[in-house]
Design a protein around this motif. Structure first.
Motif, PDB file in Angstrom:
ATOM      1  N   GLN A   1       0.812  -1.216   0.000  1.00  0.00           N
ATOM      2  CA  GLN A   1       0.000   0.000   0.000  1.00  0.00           C
ATOM      3  C   GLN A   1       0.849   1.271   0.000  1.00  0.00           C
ATOM      4  O   GLN A   1       0.334   2.345  -0.281  1.00  0.00           O
ATOM      5  CB  GLN A   1      -0.943   0.008   1.199  1.00  0.00           C
ATOM      6  CG  GLN A   1      -1.959  -1.119   1.160  1.00  0.00           C
ATOM      7  CD  GLN A   1      -2.728  -1.238   2.456  1.00  0.00           C
ATOM      8  OE1 GLN A   1      -2.135  -1.379   3.521  1.00  0.00           O
ATOM      9  NE2 GLN A   1      -4.043  -1.178   2.365  1.00  0.00           N
ATOM     10  N   LEU A   2       2.115   1.139   0.337  1.00  0.00           N
ATOM     11  CA  LEU A   2       3.034   2.270   0.324  1.00  0.00           C
ATOM     12  C   LEU A   2       4.221   1.933  -0.579  1.00  0.00           C
ATOM     13  O   LEU A   2       4.756   0.817  -0.511  1.00  0.00           O
ATOM     14  CB  LEU A   2       3.547   2.566   1.742  1.00  0.00           C
ATOM     15  CG  LEU A   2       2.510   3.100   2.729  1.00  0.00           C
ATOM     16  CD1 LEU A   2       3.085   3.126   4.139  1.00  0.00           C
ATOM     17  CD2 LEU A   2       2.049   4.486   2.319  1.00  0.00           C
ATOM     18  N   PRO A   3       4.644   2.874  -1.429  1.00  0.00           N
ATOM     19  CA  PRO A   3       5.780   2.612  -2.308  1.00  0.00           C
ATOM     20  C   PRO A   3       7.088   2.530  -1.516  1.00  0.00           C
ATOM     21  O   PRO A   3       7.337   3.358  -0.639  1.00  0.00           O
ATOM     22  CB  PRO A   3       5.780   3.793  -3.271  1.00  0.00           C
ATOM     23  CG  PRO A   3       5.073   4.880  -2.530  1.00  0.00           C
ATOM     24  CD  PRO A   3       4.091   4.204  -1.622  1.00  0.00           C
ATOM     25  N   GLU A   4       7.894   1.531  -1.818  1.00  0.00           N
ATOM     26  CA  GLU A   4       9.138   1.305  -1.081  1.00  0.00           C
ATOM     27  C   GLU A   4      10.365   1.751  -1.859  1.00  0.00           C
ATOM     28  O   GLU A   4      10.365   1.783  -3.087  1.00  0.00           O
ATOM     29  CB  GLU A   4       9.292  -0.180  -0.755  1.00  0.00           C
ATOM     30  CG  GLU A   4       8.246  -0.691   0.193  1.00  0.00           C
ATOM     31  CD  GLU A   4       8.416  -2.166   0.499  1.00  0.00           C
ATOM     32  OE1 GLU A   4       9.252  -2.835  -0.135  1.00  0.00           O
ATOM     33  OE2 GLU A   4       7.698  -2.648   1.380  1.00  0.00           O
ATOM     34  N   PHE A   5      11.384   2.082  -1.117  1.00  0.00           N
ATOM     35  CA  PHE A   5      12.708   2.380  -1.667  1.00  0.00           C
ATOM     36  C   PHE A   5      13.704   1.578  -0.851  1.00  0.00           C
ATOM     37  O   PHE A   5      13.661   1.597   0.371  1.00  0.00           O
ATOM     38  CB  PHE A   5      13.017   3.879  -1.561  1.00  0.00           C
ATOM     39  CG  PHE A   5      14.420   4.219  -1.971  1.00  0.00           C
ATOM     40  CD1 PHE A   5      14.759   4.289  -3.309  1.00  0.00           C
ATOM     41  CD2 PHE A   5      15.401   4.438  -1.024  1.00  0.00           C
ATOM     42  CE1 PHE A   5      16.057   4.589  -3.696  1.00  0.00           C
ATOM     43  CE2 PHE A   5      16.693   4.737  -1.395  1.00  0.00           C
ATOM     44  CZ  PHE A   5      17.021   4.812  -2.737  1.00  0.00           C
ATOM     45  N   ILE A   6      14.602   0.873  -1.525  1.00  0.00           N
ATOM     46  CA  ILE A   6      15.639   0.093  -0.857  1.00  0.00           C
ATOM     47  C   ILE A   6      16.994   0.642  -1.296  1.00  0.00           C
ATOM     48  O   ILE A   6      17.248   0.786  -2.492  1.00  0.00           O
ATOM     49  CB  ILE A   6      15.523  -1.403  -1.219  1.00  0.00           C
ATOM     50  CG1 ILE A   6      14.156  -1.930  -0.789  1.00  0.00           C
ATOM     51  CG2 ILE A   6      16.648  -2.205  -0.571  1.00  0.00           C
ATOM     52  CD1 ILE A   6      13.837  -3.320  -1.285  1.00  0.00           C
ATOM     53  N   LEU A   7      17.831   0.958  -0.328  1.00  0.00           N
ATOM     54  CA  LEU A   7      19.161   1.472  -0.657  1.00  0.00           C
ATOM     55  C   LEU A   7      19.936   0.444  -1.468  1.00  0.00           C
ATOM     56  O   LEU A   7      19.946  -0.740  -1.128  1.00  0.00           O
ATOM     57  CB  LEU A   7      19.947   1.781   0.618  1.00  0.00           C
ATOM     58  CG  LEU A   7      19.511   2.995   1.423  1.00  0.00           C
ATOM     59  CD1 LEU A   7      20.311   3.067   2.720  1.00  0.00           C
ATOM     60  CD2 LEU A   7      19.693   4.262   0.635  1.00  0.00           C
TER      61      LEU A   7
ATOM     62  N   ILE B   1      10.078   4.347   2.835  1.00  0.00           N
ATOM     63  CA  ILE B   1       8.898   4.750   2.079  1.00  0.00           C
ATOM     64  C   ILE B   1       9.323   5.832   1.096  1.00  0.00           C
ATOM     65  O   ILE B   1       9.939   6.831   1.473  1.00  0.00           O
ATOM     66  CB  ILE B   1       7.787   5.255   3.019  1.00  0.00           C
ATOM     67  CG1 ILE B   1       7.355   4.098   3.909  1.00  0.00           C
ATOM     68  CG2 ILE B   1       6.614   5.804   2.222  1.00  0.00           C
ATOM     69  CD1 ILE B   1       6.605   4.485   5.115  1.00  0.00           C
ATOM     70  N   ASN B   2       9.003   5.611  -0.159  1.00  0.00           N
ATOM     71  CA  ASN B   2       9.364   6.513  -1.239  1.00  0.00           C
ATOM     72  C   ASN B   2       8.329   7.644  -1.303  1.00  0.00           C
ATOM     73  O   ASN B   2       7.255   7.487  -1.868  1.00  0.00           O
ATOM     74  CB  ASN B   2       9.411   5.731  -2.551  1.00  0.00           C
ATOM     75  CG  ASN B   2       9.861   6.558  -3.715  1.00  0.00           C
ATOM     76  OD1 ASN B   2       9.773   7.775  -3.696  1.00  0.00           O
ATOM     77  ND2 ASN B   2      10.344   5.886  -4.742  1.00  0.00           N
ATOM     78  N   LEU B   3       8.651   8.787  -0.709  1.00  0.00           N
ATOM     79  CA  LEU B   3       7.719   9.909  -0.667  1.00  0.00           C
ATOM     80  C   LEU B   3       7.520  10.551  -2.028  1.00  0.00           C
ATOM     81  O   LEU B   3       6.422  11.034  -2.338  1.00  0.00           O
ATOM     82  CB  LEU B   3       8.190  10.962   0.338  1.00  0.00           C
ATOM     83  CG  LEU B   3       8.161  10.556   1.807  1.00  0.00           C
ATOM     84  CD1 LEU B   3       8.631  11.710   2.684  1.00  0.00           C
ATOM     85  CD2 LEU B   3       6.780  10.100   2.227  1.00  0.00           C
ATOM     86  N   VAL B   4       8.539  10.547  -2.866  1.00  0.00           N
ATOM     87  CA  VAL B   4       8.410  11.121  -4.204  1.00  0.00           C
ATOM     88  C   VAL B   4       7.339  10.364  -4.980  1.00  0.00           C
ATOM     89  O   VAL B   4       6.442  10.960  -5.568  1.00  0.00           O
ATOM     90  CB  VAL B   4       9.759  11.098  -4.957  1.00  0.00           C
ATOM     91  CG1 VAL B   4       9.592  11.554  -6.394  1.00  0.00           C
ATOM     92  CG2 VAL B   4      10.795  11.949  -4.235  1.00  0.00           C
ATOM     93  N   ARG B   5       7.413   9.054  -4.940  1.00  0.00           N
ATOM     94  CA  ARG B   5       6.413   8.223  -5.636  1.00  0.00           C
ATOM     95  C   ARG B   5       5.030   8.378  -5.003  1.00  0.00           C
ATOM     96  O   ARG B   5       4.026   8.468  -5.704  1.00  0.00           O
ATOM     97  CB  ARG B   5       6.864   6.763  -5.591  1.00  0.00           C
ATOM     98  CG  ARG B   5       5.865   5.771  -6.100  1.00  0.00           C
ATOM     99  CD  ARG B   5       5.994   5.578  -7.604  1.00  0.00           C
ATOM    100  NE  ARG B   5       4.959   4.716  -8.095  1.00  0.00           N
ATOM    101  CZ  ARG B   5       5.049   3.398  -8.183  1.00  0.00           C
ATOM    102  NH1 ARG B   5       6.138   2.782  -7.824  1.00  0.00           N
ATOM    103  NH2 ARG B   5       4.054   2.690  -8.655  1.00  0.00           N
ATOM    104  N   LEU B   6       4.981   8.410  -3.689  1.00  0.00           N
ATOM    105  CA  LEU B   6       3.707   8.555  -2.992  1.00  0.00           C
ATOM    106  C   LEU B   6       3.022   9.867  -3.372  1.00  0.00           C
ATOM    107  O   LEU B   6       1.830   9.906  -3.678  1.00  0.00           O
ATOM    108  CB  LEU B   6       3.927   8.489  -1.477  1.00  0.00           C
ATOM    109  CG  LEU B   6       2.684   8.497  -0.598  1.00  0.00           C
ATOM    110  CD1 LEU B   6       1.840   7.254  -0.842  1.00  0.00           C
ATOM    111  CD2 LEU B   6       3.082   8.574   0.862  1.00  0.00           C
TER     112      LEU B   6
END
Length: 72
Positions: free
Chosen positions: A36-42, A60-65
């Motif tokens: 339900q929330l876009p993820e970002f992994i380093l 959580i990828n705020l740019v995508r959200l």
């Protein structure tokens, strides 16, 4: 007329997102787990402690959200 967002950071931890949204961290983690929330992994090259580690911290990828929110 479009809406303008000011993004504080491109990605945040589940704990920070929970603080920002007034949720419990466990609720945010569950939302991440359910997609339900876009993820970002380093990427491995950026991980400081052990770049070869298979354990990956998810953010959580705020740019995508925010982009998804503008499209809705």
């Amino acid at each position: 007329m479009g809406v303008s967002f000011a993004i504080q950071a491109p990605f945040v931890s589940a704990a920070k997102f929970a603080e920002m949204t007034g949720q419990k961290e466990s609720q945010v983690s569950e939302q991440m787990k359910n997609g339900q929330l876009p993820e970002f992994i380093l990427p491995p090259s950026v991980r400081q402690k052990d770049p070869s580690s298979t354990r990956r911290k998810k953010f959580i990828n705020l740019v995508r959200l925010y982009a998804d929110a503008q499209e809705a």
